[in-house]
Structure formats: C-alpha cells, structure tokens
Scaffold this motif. Sequence first.
Motif, mmCIF file in Angstrom:
data_model
loop_
_atom_site.group_PDB
_atom_site.id
_atom_site.type_symbol
_atom_site.label_atom_id
_atom_site.label_comp_id
_atom_site.label_asym_id
_atom_site.label_seq_id
_atom_site.Cartn_x
_atom_site.Cartn_y
_atom_site.Cartn_z
ATOM 1 N N ALA A 167 0.837 -1.205 0.000
ATOM 2 C CA ALA A 167 0.000 0.000 0.000
ATOM 3 C C ALA A 167 0.873 1.257 0.000
ATOM 4 C CB ALA A 167 -0.933 -0.007 1.210
ATOM 5 N N ARG A 168 1.934 1.223 0.750
ATOM 6 C CA ARG A 168 2.861 2.367 0.771
ATOM 7 C C ARG A 168 3.535 2.550 -0.585
ATOM 8 N NH1 ARG A 168 5.489 1.107 6.645
ATOM 9 N NH2 ARG A 168 3.774 1.947 7.867
ATOM 10 N N ARG A 169 3.935 1.440 -1.196
ATOM 11 C CA ARG A 169 4.568 1.510 -2.514
ATOM 12 C C ARG A 169 3.562 2.014 -3.548
ATOM 13 N NH1 ARG A 169 9.014 -1.490 -4.754
ATOM 14 N NH2 ARG A 169 9.753 -1.475 -2.616
ATOM 15 N N SER A 170 2.316 1.577 -3.433
ATOM 16 C CA SER A 170 1.250 2.038 -4.330
ATOM 17 C C SER A 170 1.093 3.551 -4.228
ATOM 18 C CB SER A 170 -0.064 1.326 -3.972
ATOM 19 O OG SER A 170 -1.151 1.908 -4.644
ATOM 20 N N LYS A 171 1.057 4.037 -3.017
ATOM 21 C CA LYS A 171 0.895 5.476 -2.803
ATOM 22 C C LYS A 171 2.093 6.247 -3.350
ATOM 23 C CE LYS A 171 -0.281 8.858 0.680
ATOM 24 N NZ LYS A 171 -0.633 9.107 2.069
ATOM 25 N N ALA A 172 3.288 5.724 -3.130
ATOM 26 C CA ALA A 172 4.508 6.400 -3.578
ATOM 27 C C ALA A 172 4.613 6.453 -5.097
ATOM 28 C CB ALA A 172 5.744 5.712 -2.998
ATOM 29 N N THR A 173 4.143 5.405 -5.769
ATOM 30 C CA THR A 173 4.245 5.348 -7.231
ATOM 31 C C THR A 173 3.014 5.895 -7.935
ATOM 32 O OG1 THR A 173 3.344 3.103 -7.312
ATOM 33 C CG2 THR A 173 5.756 3.316 -7.165
ATOM 34 N N GLY A 174 1.918 6.047 -7.190
ATOM 35 C CA GLY A 174 0.670 6.501 -7.789
ATOM 36 C C GLY A 174 -0.052 5.414 -8.574
ATOM 37 N N LEU A 175 0.377 4.176 -8.423
ATOM 38 C CA LEU A 175 -0.263 3.058 -9.123
ATOM 39 C C LEU A 175 -1.290 2.398 -8.209
ATOM 40 C CD1 LEU A 175 2.896 1.504 -10.764
ATOM 41 C CD2 LEU A 175 1.053 2.736 -11.905
ATOM 42 N N PRO A 176 -2.499 2.186 -8.712
ATOM 43 C CA PRO A 176 -3.547 1.604 -7.881
ATOM 44 C C PRO A 176 -3.218 0.177 -7.435
ATOM 45 C CG PRO A 176 -4.467 2.524 -9.897
ATOM 46 C CD PRO A 176 -2.985 2.540 -10.039
ATOM 47 N N LEU A 177 -3.640 -0.129 -6.214
ATOM 48 C CA LEU A 177 -3.551 -1.473 -5.652
ATOM 49 C C LEU A 177 -4.940 -1.851 -5.179
ATOM 50 C CD1 LEU A 177 -2.134 -3.996 -4.416
ATOM 51 C CD2 LEU A 177 -1.750 -2.599 -2.369
ATOM 52 N N SER A 178 -5.429 -2.989 -5.647
ATOM 53 C CA SER A 178 -6.715 -3.468 -5.159
ATOM 54 C C SER A 178 -6.611 -4.943 -4.822
ATOM 55 C CB SER A 178 -7.831 -3.202 -6.171
ATOM 56 O OG SER A 178 -7.522 -3.766 -7.413
ATOM 57 N N LEU A 179 -7.564 -5.390 -4.006
ATOM 58 C CA LEU A 179 -7.616 -6.773 -3.551
ATOM 59 C C LEU A 179 -8.959 -7.357 -3.943
ATOM 60 C CD1 LEU A 179 -6.335 -6.168 0.112
ATOM 61 C CD2 LEU A 179 -4.969 -6.451 -1.957
ATOM 62 N N ALA A 180 -8.994 -8.667 -4.160
ATOM 63 C CA ALA A 180 -10.254 -9.296 -4.573
ATOM 64 C C ALA A 180 -10.299 -10.751 -4.130
ATOM 65 C CB ALA A 180 -10.407 -9.224 -6.082
ATOM 66 N N GLY A 181 -11.525 -11.285 -4.111
ATOM 67 C CA GLY A 181 -11.732 -12.713 -3.934
ATOM 68 C C GLY A 181 -11.419 -13.276 -2.573
ATOM 69 N N MET A 182 -11.635 -12.503 -1.527
ATOM 70 C CA MET A 182 -11.295 -12.984 -0.184
ATOM 71 C C MET A 182 -12.278 -14.039 0.315
ATOM 72 S SD MET A 182 -10.185 -9.649 1.909
ATOM 73 C CE MET A 182 -8.853 -8.625 1.360
ATOM 74 N N SER A 183 -11.720 -15.109 0.868
ATOM 75 C CA SER A 183 -12.553 -16.103 1.540
ATOM 76 C C SER A 183 -13.050 -15.492 2.848
ATOM 77 C CB SER A 183 -11.739 -17.361 1.833
ATOM 78 O OG SER A 183 -10.718 -17.066 2.782
ATOM 79 N N LYS A 184 -14.035 -16.105 3.435
ATOM 80 C CA LYS A 184 -14.593 -15.583 4.683
ATOM 81 C C LYS A 184 -13.527 -15.447 5.786
ATOM 82 C CE LYS A 184 -18.534 -16.060 7.723
ATOM 83 N NZ LYS A 184 -19.616 -15.168 7.383
ATOM 84 N N PRO A 185 -12.674 -16.461 6.021
ATOM 85 C CA PRO A 185 -11.648 -16.304 7.064
ATOM 86 C C PRO A 185 -10.668 -15.163 6.794
ATOM 87 C CG PRO A 185 -11.877 -18.617 6.463
ATOM 88 C CD PRO A 185 -12.677 -17.818 5.475
ATOM 89 N N VAL A 186 -10.264 -15.003 5.540
ATOM 90 C CA VAL A 186 -9.334 -13.923 5.197
ATOM 91 C C VAL A 186 -10.026 -12.577 5.340
ATOM 92 C CG1 VAL A 186 -7.957 -12.913 3.327
ATOM 93 C CG2 VAL A 186 -7.905 -15.383 3.720
ATOM 94 N N ASP A 187 -11.264 -12.486 4.901
ATOM 95 C CA ASP A 187 -12.047 -11.259 5.034
ATOM 96 C C ASP A 187 -12.182 -10.868 6.511
ATOM 97 O OD1 ASP A 187 -13.761 -9.147 3.900
ATOM 98 O OD2 ASP A 187 -15.392 -10.238 4.881
ATOM 99 N N GLU A 188 -12.423 -11.843 7.370
ATOM 100 C CA GLU A 188 -12.547 -11.563 8.810
ATOM 101 C C GLU A 188 -11.253 -10.992 9.378
ATOM 102 O OE1 GLU A 188 -14.120 -14.774 11.141
ATOM 103 O OE2 GLU A 188 -15.784 -15.077 9.747
ATOM 104 N N VAL A 189 -10.110 -11.527 8.955
ATOM 105 C CA VAL A 189 -8.819 -11.002 9.420
ATOM 106 C C VAL A 189 -8.678 -9.541 9.008
ATOM 107 C CG1 VAL A 189 -6.311 -11.160 9.127
ATOM 108 C CG2 VAL A 189 -7.646 -13.237 9.498
ATOM 109 N N PHE A 190 -9.066 -9.222 7.783
ATOM 110 C CA PHE A 190 -8.971 -7.842 7.309
ATOM 111 C C PHE A 190 -9.900 -6.923 8.097
ATOM 112 C CE2 PHE A 190 -6.414 -9.401 3.979
ATOM 113 C CZ PHE A 190 -5.788 -8.310 3.407
ATOM 114 N N LYS A 191 -11.091 -7.374 8.393
ATOM 115 C CA LYS A 191 -12.035 -6.536 9.135
ATOM 116 C C LYS A 191 -11.600 -6.346 10.585
ATOM 117 C CE LYS A 191 -16.000 -7.341 6.198
ATOM 118 N NZ LYS A 191 -17.196 -8.117 5.945
ATOM 119 N N ILE A 192 -11.199 -7.411 11.245
ATOM 120 C CA ILE A 192 -10.788 -7.335 12.647
ATOM 121 C C ILE A 192 -9.553 -6.459 12.816
ATOM 122 C CG2 ILE A 192 -9.823 -8.694 14.552
ATOM 123 C CD1 ILE A 192 -11.740 -10.963 13.656
#
Length: 111
Positions: free
Chosen positions: A64-89
């Motif tokens: 995310a820091r590298r994305s901001k520094a370069t101005g290139l978008p970074l996105s994430l997709a296709g998270m399973s429920k357990p991975v999504d929960e880790v991101f939310k928590i």
Amino acid sequence: MDIRKETIEGTTVLTPVGRVDSNSAREVEDALLPLFDAGQPVLVDFAELNYISSAGLRVLLLAARRSKATGLPLSLAGMSKPVDEVFKISGFAKLFQIHADRAEALAAGKA
C-alpha cells in the motif's frame, strides 16, 4: 506456497495460493513489491488463499505504501470468509479497495 502472476487488461494480477504466514510472507513480498516498478495497476487476487497472518498483512501494508509512492492503484479481490474476517478485525479492510472477485476488480479499474 505458489504465487501466480499474469497481466490482464493492463493490470498485473498476483494470485497467492494456500497460506501467507511467517514462512511464506517474504516470498509474497519479493513477488509483490517489484510489480509497482512496472507502471501498471496491481490486483492481488485472494481467491485461492485460505489463510493470512500478521506477517502477510505487513507485506500488504508495504505494498500500500509503494502504491501510494508510485501513484499506481492497488486493489484486492476474492477474499474467503476467514481472510475477510482477518482484514475486518485488523482494520485493514479500510486501507484497501476490496472487490468481491477478480472480474469486479478489473471492471472497477476501467471506470
């Protein structure tokens, strides 16, 4: 750990398979961070990832820091429920553009 990389519609797509933990985080970091030098948006597709630890989250924070520094978008997709929960928590869900799947993420990149 298997990490697949492909270019789709001008976006570099990185797909880690299995688990991102302290044993594999460095491998993901080495594959992900140099992508921002290529000059294309980056999508990390988690469709085949079933676990991510704090070491994996750290790698994404660096991306995310590298994305901001370069101005290139970074996105994430296709998270399973357990991975999504880790991101939310952890609060990381607020730091990234997260899409339901790869197709949605690629379509959003064209808007």
